[in-house]
Design an enzyme around this catalytic site. Structure first.
Site, PDB file in Angstrom:
ATOM      1  N   ARG A   1      48.946  22.279  32.382  1.00 26.04           N
ATOM      2  CA  ARG A   1      48.985  22.294  33.842  1.00 26.04           C
ATOM      3  C   ARG A   1      47.655  21.911  34.485  1.00 26.04           C
ATOM      4  O   ARG A   1      46.591  22.195  33.946  1.00 26.04           O
ATOM      5  CB  ARG A   1      49.403  23.690  34.333  1.00 26.04           C
ATOM      6  CG  ARG A   1      50.810  24.085  33.889  1.00 26.04           C
ATOM      7  CD  ARG A   1      51.073  25.571  34.123  1.00 26.04           C
ATOM      8  NE  ARG A   1      52.444  25.945  33.783  1.00 26.04           N
ATOM      9  CZ  ARG A   1      52.853  26.284  32.569  1.00 26.04           C
ATOM     10  NH1 ARG A   1      51.993  26.301  31.547  1.00 26.04           N
ATOM     11  NH2 ARG A   1      54.114  26.605  32.354  1.00 26.04           N
TER      12      ARG A   1
ATOM     13  N   HIS B   1      52.157  18.275  32.108  1.00 29.27           N
ATOM     14  CA  HIS B   1      52.525  17.338  31.049  1.00 29.27           C
ATOM     15  C   HIS B   1      52.546  15.865  31.475  1.00 29.27           C
ATOM     16  O   HIS B   1      53.401  15.093  31.040  1.00 29.27           O
ATOM     17  CB  HIS B   1      53.880  17.724  30.457  1.00 29.27           C
ATOM     18  CG  HIS B   1      53.873  19.034  29.734  1.00 29.27           C
ATOM     19  ND1 HIS B   1      52.725  19.625  29.259  1.00 29.27           N
ATOM     20  CD2 HIS B   1      54.887  19.881  29.411  1.00 29.27           C
ATOM     21  CE1 HIS B   1      53.025  20.772  28.670  1.00 29.27           C
ATOM     22  NE2 HIS B   1      54.329  20.955  28.749  1.00 29.27           N
TER      23      HIS B   1
ATOM     24  N   HIS C   1      54.576  18.243  21.563  1.00 29.74           N
ATOM     25  CA  HIS C   1      55.296  19.415  22.057  1.00 29.74           C
ATOM     26  C   HIS C   1      56.505  19.748  21.181  1.00 29.74           C
ATOM     27  O   HIS C   1      57.573  20.123  21.685  1.00 29.74           O
ATOM     28  CB  HIS C   1      55.739  19.186  23.506  1.00 29.74           C
ATOM     29  CG  HIS C   1      55.947  20.427  24.308  1.00 29.74           C
ATOM     30  ND1 HIS C   1      56.986  21.306  24.075  1.00 29.74           N
ATOM     31  CD2 HIS C   1      55.250  20.942  25.358  1.00 29.74           C
ATOM     32  CE1 HIS C   1      56.931  22.288  24.957  1.00 29.74           C
ATOM     33  NE2 HIS C   1      55.880  22.110  25.751  1.00 29.74           N
ATOM     34  N   ALA C   2      56.350  19.653  19.857  1.00 31.63           N
ATOM     35  CA  ALA C   2      57.459  20.002  18.962  1.00 31.63           C
ATOM     36  C   ALA C   2      57.721  21.500  18.995  1.00 31.63           C
ATOM     37  O   ALA C   2      56.798  22.308  19.065  1.00 31.63           O
ATOM     38  CB  ALA C   2      57.144  19.564  17.535  1.00 31.63           C
TER      39      ALA C   2
ATOM     40  N   GLU D   1      50.909  23.750  20.565  1.00 31.24           N
ATOM     41  CA  GLU D   1      50.403  22.532  21.187  1.00 31.24           C
ATOM     42  C   GLU D   1      48.875  22.535  21.135  1.00 31.24           C
ATOM     43  O   GLU D   1      48.221  23.142  21.977  1.00 31.24           O
ATOM     44  CB  GLU D   1      50.896  22.434  22.629  1.00 31.24           C
ATOM     45  CG  GLU D   1      52.392  22.614  22.803  1.00 31.24           C
ATOM     46  CD  GLU D   1      52.749  23.050  24.214  1.00 31.24           C
ATOM     47  OE1 GLU D   1      52.268  22.416  25.179  1.00 31.24           O
ATOM     48  OE2 GLU D   1      53.493  24.037  24.353  1.00 31.24           O
TER      49      GLU D   1
END
Length: 380
Positions: free
Chosen positions: A110, A135, A208-209, A345
């Site tokens: 953010r 993102h 971002h898995a 992440e």
């Protein structure tokens, strides 16, 4: 004649035995295969790259958004299963997902109010998360077709390249980005990020898995997490960092020793837990060097799968899928429900452009951004 008959019978027996050997006894062929994954409404094609190593681990990557479509690894009994969350078809990815495995950029996490000032100039970004920017914006790296190059070999790789033009999503500078996924022989997926710019900008990429080491059999509340961090960033109710680094000692955020994720995730007496609806916070590694170091581990006791996370980054955002609601299903028809995955992440701090005391995410001309993260899988 008896000798000839005996030789013929022996040859037949050998051939029969060879034919009947189980498939698992054959060493998988390491390499990479490219297939068409699907088409966007404008006719552009997206490709799917299937990488296999000699141990039989399989990773699928698409050049649409750089998504990790699947990671297949063995459990302690040798059973191969997918350990990431995804959706069934390319059309499902093209519709948009809650970041189920893509490259995130230009800025992971953010930025307060969608604004930052750099070299005296204010830049305005999309407010796509409770009045803040997240993102990279509505059309970030996860929604772009990347130029892809397959690299075949014992450690297959796919190199993705993208030019993010000056002003894209409000960010300054023509940013040239390369992300390389390499499937290593030791069952590790290595991600190398590299970027240059022709104008000062901010840059904070990540992947971002969502991981679920049970083989997607249950949520991740029984997974044991270790994070090599003694501090976590405090946030406001909208999950923007206040600038304060909180000690994890004596709090639900203390994962310096492996601890089951579900043990303290619902401790709503903790203000930060309430703000994140669970874990959705940035842990600050004790080791702030730029060397490749062990930042976190995740272990699932039933399957025996262990994932180690090595990174050159100073922090990791741990997110326990608090906002998944089961509306999406994967290719096996399993609902992707709340806390069905955990994201790790690796990144710089969120909202760094607005905090002078945070490690800088500024990238300038004649500089090269480089970062590496490795997700290594094994069993114990």
């Amino acid at each position: 004649m008896k000798l000839v008959a005996l030789l013929v019978a022996s040859t037949f027996l050998v051939r029969s035995m060879t034919h009947e050997l189980p498939q698992s006894s054959q060493a998988p062929k390491a390499g990479i295969e490219k297939t068409v994954f699907g088409k966007l409404p404008d006719g552009r094609e997206a490709d799917l790259f299937t990488m296999t190593n000699a141990a039989g681990m399989v990773v699928k990557i698409t050049n649409y958004g750089g998504y990790i479509v699947s990671i297949t690894t063995p459990d302690k009994a040798g059973k191969q299963e997918d350990v990431t969350l995804g959706v069934p078809t390319f059309a499902d990815y093209a519709k948009g997902t809650p970041s189920l495995g893509p490259i995130i950029g230009r800025y992971g996490n953010r930025i307060a109010n969608g604004r930052f000032t750099l070299d005296g100039q204010e830049y305005t970004l999309a407010q796509n998360n409770n009045g803040n920017h997240i993102h990279g914006g509505p059309t970030g790296f996860d929604k772009r077709i990347w130029t892809a190059k397959a690299i075949d070999g014992k450690e297959p790789a796919v190199q993705l390249s993208y030019l993010s033009k000056d002003g894209e999503e409000g960010y300054p500078g023509n940013l040239s980005v390369t992300v390389t996924y390499t499937l290593q022989k030791d069952n590790a997926l290595r991600i190398d990020y590299k970027a240059t710019t022709d104008k000062a900008t901010v840059f904070n990429p990540t992947n971002h898995a969502y991981f679920n080491l049970s083989g997607l059999k249950q949520d991740v509340m029984n997974h044991e997490l270790m994070v090599a961090a003694d501090k976590v960033l405090a946030t406001d109710p909208k999950q923007i960092p206040t600038g304060e680094l909180l000690s994890v000692a004596g709090t639900p955020f203390d994962f310096r020793k492996p601890t089951t994720i579900g043990t303290r995730i619902n401790d709503t007496t903790n203000t930060q837990i309430r703000y994140g609806k669970g874990y959705d916070h940035c842990w600050v590694f004790t080791d702030q060097s730029k060397k490749l170091k062990l930042g976190a581990t995740v272990y699932e006791p039933t399957s025996g799968r262990l994932m180690e996370v090595f990174t050159t980054e100073p922090a990791v955002q741990v997110y326990t899928a608090n906002n998944l609601n089961g509306n999406l299903k994967n290719k096996e028809g399993i609902p992707l429900s709340r806390r069905f995955g955990v994201c790790l992440e690796t990144q710089h701090f969120p909202d760094s452009p607005n905090h002078a005391n945070f490690p800088s995410t500024v990238l300038r001309p004649n500089e090269t951004f480089q970062s590496t993260t490795i997700y290594k899988f094994s069993v114990k």
